[in-house]
Enzyme design. Sequence first.
Site, mmCIF file in Angstrom:
data_model
loop_
_atom_site.group_PDB
_atom_site.id
_atom_site.type_symbol
_atom_site.label_atom_id
_atom_site.label_comp_id
_atom_site.label_asym_id
_atom_site.label_seq_id
_atom_site.Cartn_x
_atom_site.Cartn_y
_atom_site.Cartn_z
ATOM 1 N N GLY A 266 -62.287 -16.387 -54.498
ATOM 2 C CA GLY A 266 -61.400 -15.334 -54.998
ATOM 3 C C GLY A 266 -60.740 -15.796 -56.287
ATOM 4 O O GLY A 266 -59.630 -15.371 -56.632
ATOM 5 N N ALA A 267 -61.454 -16.661 -57.015
ATOM 6 C CA ALA A 267 -60.877 -17.382 -58.160
ATOM 7 C C ALA A 267 -60.473 -16.486 -59.320
ATOM 8 O O ALA A 267 -59.688 -16.909 -60.173
ATOM 9 C CB ALA A 267 -61.868 -18.445 -58.638
ATOM 10 N N MET B 296 -54.033 -14.394 -56.953
ATOM 11 C CA MET B 296 -53.731 -15.698 -56.335
ATOM 12 C C MET B 296 -54.758 -16.743 -56.731
ATOM 13 O O MET B 296 -54.429 -17.926 -56.899
ATOM 14 C CB MET B 296 -53.678 -15.545 -54.803
ATOM 15 C CG MET B 296 -52.433 -14.865 -54.300
ATOM 16 S SD MET B 296 -50.921 -15.737 -54.742
ATOM 17 C CE MET B 296 -51.072 -17.201 -53.734
ATOM 18 N N THR C 188 -54.837 -12.356 -46.056
ATOM 19 C CA THR C 188 -54.243 -11.744 -44.873
ATOM 20 C C THR C 188 -55.293 -10.923 -44.113
ATOM 21 O O THR C 188 -56.459 -10.910 -44.471
ATOM 22 C CB THR C 188 -53.043 -10.870 -45.301
ATOM 23 O OG1 THR C 188 -53.447 -10.071 -46.424
ATOM 24 C CG2 THR C 188 -51.876 -11.741 -45.695
ATOM 25 N N PHE D 98 -47.437 -18.965 -48.108
ATOM 26 C CA PHE D 98 -47.313 -20.376 -48.479
ATOM 27 C C PHE D 98 -46.003 -20.677 -49.204
ATOM 28 O O PHE D 98 -45.777 -21.835 -49.577
ATOM 29 C CB PHE D 98 -48.486 -20.790 -49.379
ATOM 30 C CG PHE D 98 -49.775 -20.980 -48.650
ATOM 31 C CD1 PHE D 98 -49.994 -22.102 -47.860
ATOM 32 C CD2 PHE D 98 -50.787 -20.040 -48.753
ATOM 33 C CE1 PHE D 98 -51.198 -22.284 -47.188
ATOM 34 C CE2 PHE D 98 -51.996 -20.216 -48.078
ATOM 35 C CZ PHE D 98 -52.201 -21.339 -47.301
ATOM 36 N N HIS E 67 -43.655 -5.106 -51.603
ATOM 37 C CA HIS E 67 -44.702 -5.753 -52.408
ATOM 38 C C HIS E 67 -45.111 -4.915 -53.608
ATOM 39 O O HIS E 67 -44.834 -3.719 -53.671
ATOM 40 C CB HIS E 67 -45.945 -6.023 -51.541
ATOM 41 C CG HIS E 67 -45.809 -7.228 -50.664
ATOM 42 N ND1 HIS E 67 -45.157 -7.192 -49.456
ATOM 43 C CD2 HIS E 67 -46.228 -8.507 -50.834
ATOM 44 C CE1 HIS E 67 -45.176 -8.401 -48.908
ATOM 45 N NE2 HIS E 67 -45.815 -9.220 -49.729
ATOM 46 N N LYS F 267 -51.399 -4.217 -53.677
ATOM 47 C CA LYS F 267 -51.729 -4.852 -52.392
ATOM 48 C C LYS F 267 -52.499 -3.879 -51.507
ATOM 49 O O LYS F 267 -52.108 -2.710 -51.384
ATOM 50 C CB LYS F 267 -50.424 -5.285 -51.703
ATOM 51 C CG LYS F 267 -50.625 -6.010 -50.396
ATOM 52 C CD LYS F 267 -49.329 -6.665 -49.920
ATOM 53 C CE LYS F 267 -49.508 -7.328 -48.573
ATOM 54 N NZ LYS F 267 -50.599 -8.308 -48.544
HETATM 55 N N1 NAD Z 1 -50.710 -16.626 -47.944
HETATM 56 C C1 NAD Z 1 -49.999 -16.384 -49.043
HETATM 57 O O1 NAD Z 1 -49.027 -17.085 -49.377
HETATM 58 C C2 NAD Z 1 -50.411 -15.231 -49.922
HETATM 59 C C3 NAD Z 1 -49.765 -14.990 -51.137
HETATM 60 C C4 NAD Z 1 -50.216 -13.951 -51.926
HETATM 61 C C5 NAD Z 1 -51.286 -13.176 -51.514
HETATM 62 N N2 NAD Z 1 -51.872 -13.444 -50.313
HETATM 63 C C6 NAD Z 1 -53.047 -12.722 -49.856
HETATM 64 O O2 NAD Z 1 -54.162 -13.219 -50.574
HETATM 65 C C7 NAD Z 1 -55.154 -12.200 -50.686
HETATM 66 C C8 NAD Z 1 -55.532 -12.044 -52.146
HETATM 67 O O3 NAD Z 1 -54.426 -11.538 -52.860
HETATM 68 P P1 NAD Z 1 -54.536 -11.254 -54.436
HETATM 69 O O4 NAD Z 1 -53.265 -10.600 -54.824
HETATM 70 O O5 NAD Z 1 -54.964 -12.497 -55.130
HETATM 71 O O6 NAD Z 1 -55.729 -10.195 -54.469
HETATM 72 P P2 NAD Z 1 -56.738 -9.884 -55.670
HETATM 73 O O7 NAD Z 1 -57.335 -8.554 -55.361
HETATM 74 O O8 NAD Z 1 -56.054 -10.082 -56.978
HETATM 75 O O9 NAD Z 1 -57.844 -11.022 -55.535
HETATM 76 C C9 NAD Z 1 -58.865 -11.034 -54.584
HETATM 77 C C10 NAD Z 1 -60.101 -11.619 -55.259
HETATM 78 O O10 NAD Z 1 -61.085 -11.845 -54.268
HETATM 79 C C11 NAD Z 1 -62.337 -11.504 -54.855
HETATM 80 N N3 NAD Z 1 -63.342 -11.314 -53.811
HETATM 81 C C12 NAD Z 1 -63.627 -10.202 -53.095
HETATM 82 N N4 NAD Z 1 -64.643 -10.453 -52.248
HETATM 83 C C13 NAD Z 1 -64.990 -11.750 -52.424
HETATM 84 C C14 NAD Z 1 -65.977 -12.598 -51.850
HETATM 85 N N5 NAD Z 1 -66.820 -12.149 -50.894
HETATM 86 N N6 NAD Z 1 -66.060 -13.894 -52.255
HETATM 87 C C15 NAD Z 1 -65.240 -14.354 -53.214
HETATM 88 N N7 NAD Z 1 -64.286 -13.599 -53.813
HETATM 89 C C16 NAD Z 1 -64.176 -12.311 -53.413
HETATM 90 C C17 NAD Z 1 -62.031 -10.262 -55.688
HETATM 91 O O11 NAD Z 1 -63.037 -9.989 -56.636
HETATM 92 C C18 NAD Z 1 -60.708 -10.683 -56.321
HETATM 93 O O12 NAD Z 1 -60.909 -11.374 -57.528
HETATM 94 C C19 NAD Z 1 -54.543 -10.958 -50.037
HETATM 95 O O13 NAD Z 1 -54.967 -10.864 -48.709
HETATM 96 C C20 NAD Z 1 -53.043 -11.237 -50.078
HETATM 97 O O14 NAD Z 1 -52.340 -10.568 -49.078
HETATM 98 C C21 NAD Z 1 -51.450 -14.431 -49.521
HETATM 99 O O1 LIG Z 2 -49.264 -10.185 -52.765
HETATM 100 C C1 LIG Z 2 -49.696 -10.180 -51.597
HETATM 101 O O2 LIG Z 2 -50.653 -9.461 -51.231
HETATM 102 C C2 LIG Z 2 -49.049 -11.055 -50.604
HETATM 103 N N1 LIG Z 2 -49.618 -11.159 -49.436
HETATM 104 C C3 LIG Z 2 -49.161 -11.970 -48.364
HETATM 105 C C4 LIG Z 2 -48.827 -11.114 -47.172
HETATM 106 O O3 LIG Z 2 -49.487 -10.089 -46.944
HETATM 107 O O4 LIG Z 2 -47.921 -11.478 -46.429
HETATM 108 C C5 LIG Z 2 -48.055 -12.920 -48.755
HETATM 109 C C6 LIG Z 2 -47.139 -12.381 -49.749
HETATM 110 C C7 LIG Z 2 -47.870 -11.833 -50.974
#
Ligand code: NAD
Ligand SMILES: O=C(O)C1=N[C@H](C(=O)O)CCC1
Length: 252
Positions: free
Chosen positions: A11-12, A16, A81, A109, A136, A140
């Site tokens: 997901g680079a 995130m 998530t 995190f 958010h 999202k």
């Molecule tokens: N745990 C945490 O602290 C935290 C913090 C922020 C976001 N998140 C979660 O992280 C996830 C990503 O959030 P985001 O805001 O970066 O989303 P985003 O949509 O900006 O990024 C997701 C990326 O994944 C890529 N992707 C889709 N399918 C893929 C595959 N099969 N293989 C590789 N890459 C693929 C997409 O092209 C995109 O670039 C969400 O579920 C979000 O809720 C978690």
């Molecule tokens: O930006 C998002 O998407 C986030 N996802 C995580 C969640 O669903 O809890 C963490 C916070 C940011």
Amino acid sequence: MSESIRVAVLGASGRMGTTTVRAVQEADGLELVAALDAGDDLRAVTDAGAQVAVDFTVPSVTEQNVHVLVDAGVHAVVGTTGWDDGSLGRVHDHLLRAPGVGVVVAPNFALGAVLAMSFARQAARWFESAEVVELHHPDKVDAPSGTARHTAQGIAAARAAAGLGSVPDATTQALDGARGADVDGVRVHAVRLRGLVAHEEILLGNTGEMLTIRHDSFDRVSFMPGVLLAVRRVVDRPGLTVGLEHLLGLPA
Ligand SMILES: NC(=O)c1ccc[n+]([C@@H]2O[C@H](COP(=O)([O-])OP(=O)(O)OC[C@H]3O[C@@H](n4cnc5c(N)ncnc54)[C@H](O)[C@@H]3O)[C@@H](O)[C@H]2O)c1
Ligand SMILES: O=C(O)C1=N[C@H](C(=O)O)CCC1
């Protein structure tokens, strides 16, 4: 001097993912060896010799990614998530057949968010009412947030352990959704607003008082200390770990 941990990011190209790529490149003792996004072959992770893969993809693919990584003997740090008891159970069972491999799944995190959830679990037993509001950015895709689900589950477990009954709620007439989602008996409300990043309020009420626990992530760099901690620790932590609280020594 010990060798660097070789890290891949899945997901680079996402919000995130780009922040994580930069954090890994700048971190002592870590080496970024692969950066994959949608359409890339996961075999690039093992071809690059990655020991740990960080997954910030989308809820629909993250579980499958983890199974592929486990089969390849690559440790996984998962921030995506959308996980539930079923998907976590399948990864737990899979790891029984992959001794030595670790997977850390953390809905949030940010250290402050993890502490807020821990404080909420600690406080929950003392309050008659509990509700969670998560706020958010509007890009999202999932609601409620993984963090809000984890928070509500923790509050519900603490209430049950303390012998508390249902939260009081006399509502018999409501528009669909007006009372939010029901997560183990705790109501969770989701706000989507341009300008926000990731925010949560935990509201705990008794007659005559309210305790509010609030956390704000204003920038995605807030998640990076927790991500880097998990990358460094997962290599010595076989099996499934759910929640960063376990790596911080907080009560689960
Ligand atoms: N745990 C945490 O602290 C935290 C913090 C922020 C976001 N998140 C979660 O992280 C996830 C990503 O959030 P985001 O805001 O970066 O989303 P985003 O949509 O900006 O990024 C997701 C990326 O994944 C890529 N992707 C889709 N399918 C893929 C595959 N099969 N293989 C590789 N890459 C693929 C997409 O092209 C995109 O670039 C969400 O579920 C979000 O809720 C978690
Ligand atoms: O930006 C998002 O998407 C986030 N996802 C995580 C969640 O669903 O809890 C963490 C916070 C940011």
